[in-house]
Scaffold this motif. Sequence first.
Motif: not given
Length: 349
Positions: A120-125, A129-132
Amino acid sequence: MRGLTEGERPWAAGAVVVAGRGPVIAVEEAAGWAVRYAAYDEKKDAGVELPPAARVPMTVHTPFDLASLTKLFTAVAAMQQLERGTLGIDARVAAYLPEFRAAAQHGITVRQLLTHTSGLRPELPLYDCPSDAARLALLHAEPPTSEPGTYRYSDLNMLLLQYVLERITGRSLDVLVRDGITRPLGMTATGFGPCPGAAATEDQRRPWAKADRGMLRGVVHDENAWALGGVAGHAGLFATARDLAVFCRTLLAGGSYGPARILGPDFVELMLAPPGLGFAIDQPWFMGALACRGAVGHTGFTGTSLVLDPATDTFLVLLANTVHPRRRPADSGPRAAAGTRLARAVRGT
């Protein structure tokens, strides 16, 4: 240590170090400031210093945002479930989280999450994101971007592990950490935020950060952990150096501290043996001369680190707010130097 916290551009605004061997704490020292700056002036590329009377001195009792040291607690919580037989080390994540479609499709395992070999990549933005629901949808659909089985450090590993632990136990990660680790060990200064008395971190603003939040103190620095409500498998815990010393001594003693036992010796050994489950093994870039014969440890983005040397029953905790007033390129030279000094003192080299 004071030289690291002084001057116009110190390594850190403040720092605390605790080091010991076995049950003995040999060094416990604080220097600098828990809060030194009101803001960061991007035009001058310098911190806006508070008046001396408004600054907050660093003490050995100051809590810190642990950043990625949180991963170690998530890893211990996972090892506890392994010991109880409710989690399989080589089980596929899909066995617990079938809705994580991409992880299921690629056969990602619990071991791969713990060893950062999921691809998996290091992180995601997630912070954008507008909601859970949107954050979860992004995680559900995220496939590996490199071949599973090869090392690639990623916050997403411990996020997925958090969801696995919460699914199999029916309890949230903060409860698992509190009831399974910090409460039995008497680590009363350790927990997920908010933590109002903590050392300040960053004047968090774009473009150097990923969110515009202003000067942070007592709330999690990591943008994704913040977006997830402050409790995350990869970041979110606050603790003092003395509490982390207890954590270190517990693992060096095979999972016990006083009358409390949080993990059996065999599972501690499994956790600390190469390649390390949650821990990094023999990393000279931040361990210095401690990085030999099986030393393990971890660092955190905010300036935190700890190292355990099972061969000499020695530990080193170095906590600093290196991102106050803003993040800079990482410099682990002082961490490595501290590790080398401790290794020489213990080994007589």
